[in-house]
Write a protein that holds these residues in place. Structure first.
Motif, PDB file in Angstrom:
ATOM      1  N   ASP A  14       0.832  -1.212   0.000  1.00  0.00           N
ATOM      2  CA  ASP A  14       0.000   0.000   0.000  1.00  0.00           C
ATOM      3  C   ASP A  14       0.865   1.261   0.000  1.00  0.00           C
ATOM      4  N   TYR A  15       1.861   1.288   0.878  1.00  0.00           N
ATOM      5  CA  TYR A  15       2.739   2.465   0.961  1.00  0.00           C
ATOM      6  C   TYR A  15       3.559   2.617  -0.319  1.00  0.00           C
ATOM      7  N   LEU A  16       4.065   1.503  -0.827  1.00  0.00           N
ATOM      8  CA  LEU A  16       4.857   1.554  -2.053  1.00  0.00           C
ATOM      9  C   LEU A  16       4.023   2.085  -3.209  1.00  0.00           C
ATOM     10  N   MET A  52       4.687   5.494  -5.512  1.00  0.00           N
ATOM     11  CA  MET A  52       4.830   5.407  -6.961  1.00  0.00           C
ATOM     12  C   MET A  52       3.772   6.265  -7.656  1.00  0.00           C
ATOM     13  N   ALA A  53       2.596   6.369  -7.042  1.00  0.00           N
ATOM     14  CA  ALA A  53       1.521   7.189  -7.618  1.00  0.00           C
ATOM     15  C   ALA A  53       1.875   8.675  -7.631  1.00  0.00           C
ATOM     16  N   LEU A  54       2.839   9.065  -6.819  1.00  0.00           N
ATOM     17  CA  LEU A  54       3.317  10.453  -6.822  1.00  0.00           C
ATOM     18  C   LEU A  54       4.275  10.712  -7.986  1.00  0.00           C
ATOM     19  N   GLY A  55       4.575   9.665  -8.752  1.00  0.00           N
ATOM     20  CA  GLY A  55       5.496   9.816  -9.869  1.00  0.00           C
ATOM     21  C   GLY A  55       6.941   9.518  -9.508  1.00  0.00           C
ATOM     22  N   GLU A  62      13.947   3.689  -7.450  1.00  0.00           N
ATOM     23  CA  GLU A  62      15.323   3.918  -7.011  1.00  0.00           C
ATOM     24  C   GLU A  62      15.508   5.231  -6.250  1.00  0.00           C
ATOM     25  N   LYS A  63      14.463   6.043  -6.161  1.00  0.00           N
ATOM     26  CA  LYS A  63      14.576   7.337  -5.493  1.00  0.00           C
ATOM     27  C   LYS A  63      14.345   7.258  -3.988  1.00  0.00           C
ATOM     28  N   PHE A  64      14.005   6.089  -3.486  1.00  0.00           N
ATOM     29  CA  PHE A  64      13.858   5.941  -2.034  1.00  0.00           C
ATOM     30  C   PHE A  64      14.336   4.560  -1.618  1.00  0.00           C
ATOM     31  N   GLY A  65      14.622   4.429  -0.343  1.00  0.00           N
ATOM     32  CA  GLY A  65      15.213   3.199   0.167  1.00  0.00           C
ATOM     33  C   GLY A  65      14.199   2.168   0.603  1.00  0.00           C
ATOM     34  N   ASP A  66      14.593   1.333   1.557  1.00  0.00           N
ATOM     35  CA  ASP A  66      13.716   0.284   2.068  1.00  0.00           C
ATOM     36  C   ASP A  66      12.559   0.896   2.851  1.00  0.00           C
ATOM     37  N   ASN A  88       2.806  16.425  -0.760  1.00  0.00           N
ATOM     38  CA  ASN A  88       1.860  15.802  -1.691  1.00  0.00           C
ATOM     39  C   ASN A  88       1.244  14.488  -1.238  1.00  0.00           C
ATOM     40  N   LEU A  89       1.864  13.798  -0.300  1.00  0.00           N
ATOM     41  CA  LEU A  89       1.300  12.529   0.136  1.00  0.00           C
ATOM     42  C   LEU A  89       0.299  12.772   1.266  1.00  0.00           C
TER      43      LEU A  89
END
Length: 257
Positions: free
Chosen positions: A105-107, A111-114, A118-122, A145-146
């Motif tokens: 859900d968080y992922l 991703m929906a923010l565009g 690779e722009k964020f970690g674990d 935005n989130l």
């Protein structure tokens, strides 16, 4: 300095353009005698190899993903030890008392923010909170935005990594007795399948070692390797913990839960 062609062949990674970018960072760090960071977070098949060969290049290689056992990390090149990284740790809190959110859900919301992966970690989920390392320049964008994850409203804030407790991954310890560190032997033990079935899984591209699909059943699994078996889970090989009376190895894995 290591030759570019040699450098690119050192690492099993599908995007050679991104590897070329890393090589450029390495050259710049050497030329300017400064600390240089990658723009993206990279999985173990990249940063492990670079750290392993750091003794053969003119600058040191370090990596950081905030969490103790971080898999995805920013890589730095420097002649001095690196203490600072341009990373912010964000805390995304689920404000809904009716829905439980998971990693997917968080992922999906990020991703929906565009944002590219690779722009964020674990991502580490603790109770109703997701902890997320991101590059500094993206933190404000995400905070602004989130506003929700799925149908759940959320709050996003920066964690002070010096004053607050940084969460760890949840692991389940798995002790195995194996005859060797060959991949087919380990996959067979982890899945509780026959060696023949384990080899089928490997040949069907369902086994990854440090995020790279491996079809070689004879590959030796080294300490610290991350083994993903599709349909069975993800495991970190800690190493050998002893030997049985019959001479077989007693080893420890940690399963991500």
């Amino acid at each position: 300095m290591i030759d570019k062609a040699v450098f690119l062949n050192l690492i099993e990674y599908e995007d050679k353009n991104r590897l070329s970018n890393i090589y450029g960072k390495l050259l710049f760090a050497e030329k300017t005698n400064s600390t240089v960071y990658t723009e993206d977070f990279y999985p173990p098949n990249v940063w492990k190899v670079l750290e392993r060969v750091s003794g053969s290049i003119s600058v040191n290689v370090y990596s950081n993903g905030v969490f103790k056992d971080a898999e995805r990390r920013i890589i730095s090149f420097s002649s001095d030890e690196v203490w600072y990284y341009p990373i912010k740790l964000l805390k995304i809190t689920n404000l809904s008392s009716f829905s439980v959110l998971c990693h997917r859900d968080y992922l999906g919301a990020l991703m929906a923010l565009g944002l590219k992966r690779e722009k964020f970690g674990d991502l580490i989920i603790k109770d109703e909170t997701c902890y997320l390392p991101v590059k500094e320049e993206l933190s404000e964008y995400i905070i602004t935005n989130l506003k929700g994850v799925g149908a759940c409203p959320c709050k996003v804030e920066v964690v002070d990594v010096y004053d607050e407790i940084i969460p760890d991954f949840n692991f389940e310890e798995v002790f195995l007795i194996i005859t060797s560190n060959r991949l087919d032997c380990i996959v067979s033990s982890l899945t509780k399948l026959s060696r023949t079935k384990a080899m089928e899984i490997i040949q069907n591209s369902k086994v990854l070692v440090d995020y790279v699909v491996v079809k070689d059943k004879d590959k030796t699994v080294e300490d610290g390797a991350i083994i993903t078996i599709r349909g069975y889970g993800k495991f970190k090989y800690i190493g050998q913990s002893g030997v049985t009376g019959s001479g077989r190895k007693r080893v420890l894995f940690k399963k991500f839960v």
